[in-house]
Design a protein around this motif. Structure first.
Motif, PDB file in Angstrom:
ATOM      1  N   GLN A  84      34.830  -6.481  -0.417  1.00  0.00           N
ATOM      2  CA  GLN A  84      36.082  -6.921   0.204  1.00  0.00           C
ATOM      3  C   GLN A  84      35.995  -6.827   1.727  1.00  0.00           C
ATOM      4  OE1 GLN A  84      38.949  -4.333  -1.632  1.00  0.00           O
ATOM      5  NE2 GLN A  84      39.431  -5.802  -3.253  1.00  0.00           N
ATOM      6  N   ILE A  85      35.456  -5.722   2.223  1.00  0.00           N
ATOM      7  CA  ILE A  85      35.323  -5.532   3.670  1.00  0.00           C
ATOM      8  C   ILE A  85      34.404  -6.596   4.256  1.00  0.00           C
ATOM      9  CG2 ILE A  85      34.387  -3.977   5.446  1.00  0.00           C
ATOM     10  CD1 ILE A  85      35.371  -1.640   3.593  1.00  0.00           C
ATOM     11  N   ALA A  86      33.282  -6.857   3.594  1.00  0.00           N
ATOM     12  CA  ALA A  86      32.332  -7.862   4.077  1.00  0.00           C
ATOM     13  C   ALA A  86      32.966  -9.259   4.071  1.00  0.00           C
ATOM     14  CB  ALA A  86      31.072  -7.856   3.230  1.00  0.00           C
ATOM     15  N   GLU A  87      33.711  -9.581   3.018  1.00  0.00           N
ATOM     16  CA  GLU A  87      34.376 -10.884   2.943  1.00  0.00           C
ATOM     17  C   GLU A  87      35.377 -11.048   4.086  1.00  0.00           C
ATOM     18  OE1 GLU A  87      35.955 -10.855  -1.025  1.00  0.00           O
ATOM     19  OE2 GLU A  87      34.175 -11.863  -1.836  1.00  0.00           O
ATOM     20  N   GLN A  88      36.122  -9.985   4.366  1.00  0.00           N
ATOM     21  CA  GLN A  88      37.087 -10.036   5.459  1.00  0.00           C
ATOM     22  C   GLN A  88      36.391 -10.256   6.792  1.00  0.00           C
ATOM     23  OE1 GLN A  88      39.153  -6.328   5.068  1.00  0.00           O
ATOM     24  NE2 GLN A  88      40.561  -7.100   3.522  1.00  0.00           N
ATOM     25  N   GLN A  89      35.286  -9.575   7.004  1.00  0.00           N
ATOM     26  CA  GLN A  89      34.548  -9.723   8.261  1.00  0.00           C
ATOM     27  C   GLN A  89      33.951 -11.127   8.371  1.00  0.00           C
ATOM     28  OE1 GLN A  89      31.815  -6.443   8.440  1.00  0.00           O
ATOM     29  NE2 GLN A  89      33.389  -5.050   9.206  1.00  0.00           N
ATOM     30  N   LEU A  90      33.451 -11.659   7.287  1.00  0.00           N
ATOM     31  CA  LEU A  90      32.868 -12.998   7.314  1.00  0.00           C
ATOM     32  C   LEU A  90      33.911 -14.080   7.539  1.00  0.00           C
ATOM     33  CD1 LEU A  90      30.270 -12.721   4.422  1.00  0.00           C
ATOM     34  CD2 LEU A  90      29.789 -13.004   6.864  1.00  0.00           C
ATOM     35  N   SER A  91      35.128 -13.829   7.083  1.00  0.00           N
ATOM     36  CA  SER A  91      36.179 -14.819   7.272  1.00  0.00           C
ATOM     37  C   SER A  91      36.888 -14.664   8.618  1.00  0.00           C
ATOM     38  CB  SER A  91      37.196 -14.737   6.134  1.00  0.00           C
ATOM     39  OG  SER A  91      37.942 -13.526   6.225  1.00  0.00           O
ATOM     40  N   GLY A  92      36.498 -13.644   9.397  1.00  0.00           N
ATOM     41  CA  GLY A  92      37.079 -13.462  10.730  1.00  0.00           C
ATOM     42  C   GLY A  92      38.307 -12.582  10.763  1.00  0.00           C
ATOM     43  N   ARG A  93      38.662 -11.993   9.618  1.00  0.00           N
ATOM     44  CA  ARG A  93      39.819 -11.068   9.573  1.00  0.00           C
ATOM     45  C   ARG A  93      39.321  -9.648   9.653  1.00  0.00           C
ATOM     46  NH1 ARG A  93      42.360 -12.004   4.107  1.00  0.00           N
ATOM     47  NH2 ARG A  93      40.231 -12.413   3.539  1.00  0.00           N
ATOM     48  N   SER A  94      40.199  -8.727  10.051  1.00  0.00           N
ATOM     49  CA  SER A  94      39.828  -7.308  10.082  1.00  0.00           C
ATOM     50  C   SER A  94      40.668  -6.538   9.114  1.00  0.00           C
ATOM     51  CB  SER A  94      40.049  -6.701  11.457  1.00  0.00           C
ATOM     52  OG  SER A  94      39.427  -7.426  12.437  1.00  0.00           O
TER      53      SER A  94
END
Length: 77
Positions: free
Chosen positions: A67-77
Motif C-alpha cells: 500500500q505504501i509503495a502504491e501510494q508513493q508510485l501514484s504521487g500520494r503520501s
C-alpha cells in the motif's frame, strides 16, 4: 535459499537492502502486531507462536508495504 547459508542456525539471514529503513520497519511491525493482537517476543524468538500468528503478521506487514509503495508510485503520501 533466501539470503544465505545460516538458515536454521538461529542467526538472521535476511539482510536489509537499505539498513537505514530498520527503524521504520520495526515500527511497522509493532503497529501491525498491535492491530492483530499479537505480542512481539522481547527476545526475538517466535518458536512459541503458531504459523497462523506469524503468517498473519507477515502478511499484514507485506500488505501495508505494498500500500505504501502504491501510494508513493501514484504521487500520494
Amino acid at each position: 535459499m533466501y539470503g544465505g547459508q545460516n538458515r536454521g542456525s538461529g542467526s538472521r539471514s535476511n539482510n536489509l537492502v537499505v539498513p537505514q529503513a530498520n527503524a521504520a520497519l520495526q515500527q511497522l511491525k509493532m503497529e501491525a502486531a498491535q492491530e492483530l493482537g499479537v505480542t512481539i517476543p522481547q527476545d526475538g524468538y517466535y518458536g512459541n507462536y503458531t504459523s497462523r500468528e506469524t503468517g498473519s503478521l507477515g502478511g499484514y506487514i507485506t500488505k501495508r508495504l505494498v500500500q505504501i509503495a502504491e501510494q508513493q508510485l501514484s504521487g500520494r503520501s
